[in-house]
Every structure is written in structure tokens, then in C-alpha cells.
Design an enzyme around this catalytic site. Sequence first.
Site, PDB file in Angstrom:
ATOM      1  CD  GLU A  53      26.277  30.393   9.166  1.00  0.00           C
ATOM      2  OE1 GLU A  53      25.636  31.203   9.914  1.00  0.00           O
ATOM      3  OE2 GLU A  53      27.145  30.903   7.818  1.00  0.00           O
ATOM      4  CG  ASP A  64      17.421  35.212   9.347  1.00  0.00           C
ATOM      5  OD1 ASP A  64      18.843  35.034   8.604  1.00  0.00           O
ATOM      6  OD2 ASP A  64      18.218  33.969  10.184  1.00  0.00           O
ATOM      7  CE1 TYR A 179      27.755  36.081  10.415  1.00  0.00           C
ATOM      8  CE2 TYR A 179      27.274  34.178  10.370  1.00  0.00           C
ATOM      9  CZ  TYR A 179      27.347  35.903   9.769  1.00  0.00           C
ATOM     10  OH  TYR A 179      26.424  35.453   8.531  1.00  0.00           O
TER      11      TYR A 179
END
Lengths: 279, 402
Positions: A53, A64, A179
Amino acid sequence: MNRIVTRLDALRAAGKKAGTTAIVAYVTAGHPHPDMTVGIMHELVAAGADLLELGVPFSDPMADGPVIQRACETALGHGVSSGTVFKMLRRFRERDVTTPVILMGYLNPIETMGTGAFAARAAEAGADGVLVVDCPPEESGELNAALKAKELCQIYLLSPTTTDDRVRLIAGQGSGFLYYVALTGVTGADSLIPDTVVARVQQIRGMTDLPVGVGFGIKDAESAVVLAAGADLIIVGSALVARLGERGDPEAVKAAAALVSEIRAGLDAPSVAGERGVL
Amino acid sequence: MAKRPDTASLPDARGHFGPWGGTFVAETLVGPLEELRDAWERYRMDPEFVQELESDLKHFVGRPSPVYFAQRWSRKIGGADIWLKREDLNHTGAHKINNTVGQALLARRMGKGRVIAETGAGQHGVASATVAARFGLDCVVYMGRVDMVRQAINVYRMRLLGAEVIPVESGSKTLKDALNEALRDWVSNVHDTFYIIGTVAGPHPYPVMVREFQAVIGREARAQMIEQTGRLPDVAVACVGGGSNAIGLFHGFLDDDVKLVGVEAAGAGLETGEHAASLCAGQPGVLHGSRSYLLSDADGQISETHSVSAGLDYPGVGPEHAWLKDSGRAEYVAVTDDDALAAFHELTVTEGIMPALESSHALAYARTLARDMGPGAVILVNLSGRGDKDVQTVADIDGVAL
């Protein structure tokens, strides 16, 4: 045929054997230095990563945690743009045409380039899928069509708060794999509850034919092995980026690769592989 | 006359104002936002909730805030009559508290014992810390390190109110980074935490929810202008950072023959690139959960902005402003640091009212407009906050050591 699908189909066909839980290794393109990214990608594959990735740096990566935020700042400080990321991927493809690569980023840089142009350039550079963090299925009609037109997978996130109905909606629009975000937090956080994650991932696998990956919060081989119990793929990101550090040290690259090797070994240990019913 | 967009039906169920707005968030935030949307839909019309909100706006905030004829200043300028909507007289000194009272009441009904907020100038942080103290909620405020230096007094005010102020060291260390950090906190602690966003930006339902809490400004102002002047103003002017005070004012006059002008921060000048004028000089993009105009570079990276006023120093703007701009219903202009500072000084010495530097941008434009329009015209300016918090900044610029 898209490399993600080919790779995951091959693993599925291999059945319940060692090496059947795929490892996805994340790096931020341009971190710790743009000259190192392609080399790091090859090292991670050599260490046992099945998919890569490649993070497209963004100034405001709000999903994040601090580790990847800092990595983005480092990369942007070196002048890395979406165009640079494509160049890195093309160079990676000079030596590796089989490992699937997913571009992971945020919507604004993609829309600034134009979704069609981004998809075309990503496909031309050798990407196999795209994960756009801040673009849930309800908002991604145009992007989804642009990626499909270039035979790129669109990978979507699922979270612990995603309802069954939404899982089906997302599975219907996504491709490649799903995911599953193992915790309600940002990348690199440490509040996950393994039993709950494993149980939920197994439920989700019952709702879709797509493989299901687990990420956010995998720190080491031990946590990877625990979470892999329910998953087709495990995704390791912040822990790798943290090991890569900020100094551009070759030893740090070895340390990051070693983490992937440890996870690979942990997953392939006979007791673990035997107990799992993955893929 | 500008077009009148059909605002009654906007936004749609997913927060879109035409092509603007929406819910551009990571999947981890979808559930929390749905929970918030459901609570908001449930309580916004609930008579008990409405009554409690109105009671607090009256007795705790001090509403209604007056409108005031700035007669000496208008005469000095020598043009139109300038009236001020005195949001500076609210408890805590700005319009921000209209929204934080509303969101805190919602947080209590949702059973959340902890509130978090982002802040730029510190006004929204202070307003959040204030309602947290009022309602006995734990409060954490995220503030960019750069803004903490610029607004040291507000940092201490928040701490006195019992809030924890967490410095944000990432990115440009200003408002946008504080917002990122607050979103990260929220996604990690959503079970017990309510995120009080301070402006009409962010993912749905924030832009519409904050608008509804700020719409009290325009509702009051419209009635007060009719009562005191016997007519509606010709123009309503407000500064625009994220855009909450402007949306609040504009919504009182959307269906009237009143020109609406939003004033952005031109910083050192639009041509220098050092500004925060996303509507005047930005392009469409996605940031912090919604699509709007924003300031970003050729690669789509969010630009660092500049304004003398920390409250306008934000690279995005609420999506409804993008809609009002495109529909032509509102007009957007930009005013430089220097012009805003001049207006700050002028209002202070001629009216005895010290405006916030944010509001000073609206005042500076009203000054130009008053000259252009001439006597007989009426301009209403939203004086969104008081300037006490900016005394140190102004002293520094004037080279005065305190």
C-alpha cells in the site's frame, strides 16, 4: 486481470496452508526520503509482503495518527506530489510486475488532478487499486466509475461502527478486498479488542465474497497473528513507518523489513496456520 | 436583484447544498455522524429542547443582543448609516456561544459527558469551555501552537474555566490542524465524547446544525432593524472565516431584498498569496468532511493561510457559502490586514466599541460601502466579537510593549 484479484485468488486456491494470510505493507511515498521509497518497497516484498500500500502524502491526513501524519509532512517537505508517487511506482514496476500495489490517499489531491486523469495515470504507472480514505461509497460515484474504467479496484474501509446494511452496500461497490479498521480510532492507535475484531471480521466474511483485511493497530507479529485469525489479509502501516524513522537510515529499512518477516513467520507457524480457516 | 436560491430544501438528507457540502469522512466517522444527525433531527423541534435553549440564550448568553446605530462613525465616514449587530455583547464576547450552548444541550441529551472543540482565535474554545463549565462536562480544546502564542489570554481563560487545552504541533499549527486533531480525538472516544465544531464547516450535519444555532442573529437583527429604523437594511455585511456568524446573519434576510456581503481575510493582499480568502481566491475541493471552496496548491495540498486575525485564518469555508456564492445570492469580497486594523482603530475611538479583528474586516468593507452608497442607505454589520482578545496583537503591530 487485476493483480490484487489474481494474488488473492491464488492464495484462496492454496487453501488452509502456510502463507495464505496475505500481508499488506504500507509505506508513505517519499518517507523518509523520496530516493528510498522504491528500495523500501522491494525490501518489504522480499521480507514477505504480499501486497503493498503506497501512501500518497496529504497535508491534512485526518484519519491517520501522528506517525503517518509526520511521514506525510516529511514527504511533502521533500516536494513529493501525486506525480512523484506515479514515478516511484513506475520505477518499482521495472523490477516487480507481480506484487499488487494499492495507492492510499485522500480525495483532494485526486480531485485536483481530476479523477479520470488520476485513474489513468495510476493505471499506467502500474497501480492495481485505490483506497481514498475520505470518500465513503455515498460520495464516490464519480471516482468509482473512473477507477472501474481503468480496471482499478476500489478498496473501501469498514469500521466497528459500520452496520450490516452498510457492509452490504460497501461490499457491493468495492472490489479487490474490504479493509476492516480494527478499532475506533486513527492509524497506529492501540485500543483494539482482539476477540471482538475477530468475531466481527468473521461475520463480515459471511456477508461478502470479497476477501477481508484487517488493519489499524497492528504493532508486531503477535498482534498480527491474533487478528489474522479471522482475516484474509492483515495490513501493517504505522508500525512500519515508525520503524523507518525520519533519518533515512539503511538500518531502519532493515528493521522495517524484519517486522514483515516476523509477521510472516508468526502467521506461517504450524500451530497458527493449522488453527485458522482462512481463505 | 440577486437570485433567491431555494434554501428551504437545503441541504439534502446527506448535507449537500447543490454540489457543495456532503459527508466526506473516513468510514470510522460515518457511525458517529449518523448518531449525531439522528439526535439533531430528534431534538431540533423538541419543545423542551427549544425552550431550554431559548432560556439559556436569554439568561446565560444575554440575548437578544442589541442593534446599535454607529452614528458618529457613520457621520465621520460621510455616507450611509452603519448599524451594528452587537454580538460582541454576548457572554464570552462573541457569537460563538450561540452555537456552543446549543451543541452542549444536545451533548447532554445524547449522554455524552465529555466535549471537545477546536479553536483558532480561542473564541470558540472559550465558548466551549464556558458551556462545559455551565453544564458540568469535561472539556478538551485543541489549539494550534501558533494560535496559542497569538491568543495567550484566551488559552488561560479556557484553563480557568476548567478545560484542558492541548497544543497541536502538526502541519501549520493553526486552526485546520486543530480541527484534524479534534476529529482524531472524536473518532477514538466517540462513545462518551461530543465534538463541538465551531463553524458551519465539517461533515453533515454540522453545517446545517451550526447554521440553525446561529440563525438567531439574523432573526433578531431583522426584527430589530424594522423596529428601530422602520425598514430593512440595504446591505448586511459579515466577516467570513469558516462562516458561522455570516450564515447566522444572512439567514435572517435571505428572502428579503437585502444585499448580503461576506468579507474574507485578504491578509497581506490577495496578489501576495498570503491570505485566507477561499471564496475569493480558492477553488473547489474537499477538506474536513465537506466539499467547498478552499485554498490548496497545484497538487491539492492544503495551503497555509495568513490573516492578522486568527479566527479567519482557515483555508476552507462552510459549504453553504459556496452555494450562496454560486447562486449569486451573496457576494464575497476580501479586506487586507491593514484595512481591518484601520477599521479596528477607527471604531474604537469614534464609538467606544473595540471590535474583534475578525469583525474589523466586515467593518472595513462597510466603511468603503458607506462612502459608495452615500447618505440615506442603511448598512447592517455583524459585530461578531469584541476586541479585548486582540489587544496584545494590536499592541505588537503598533510597536507598543505592554
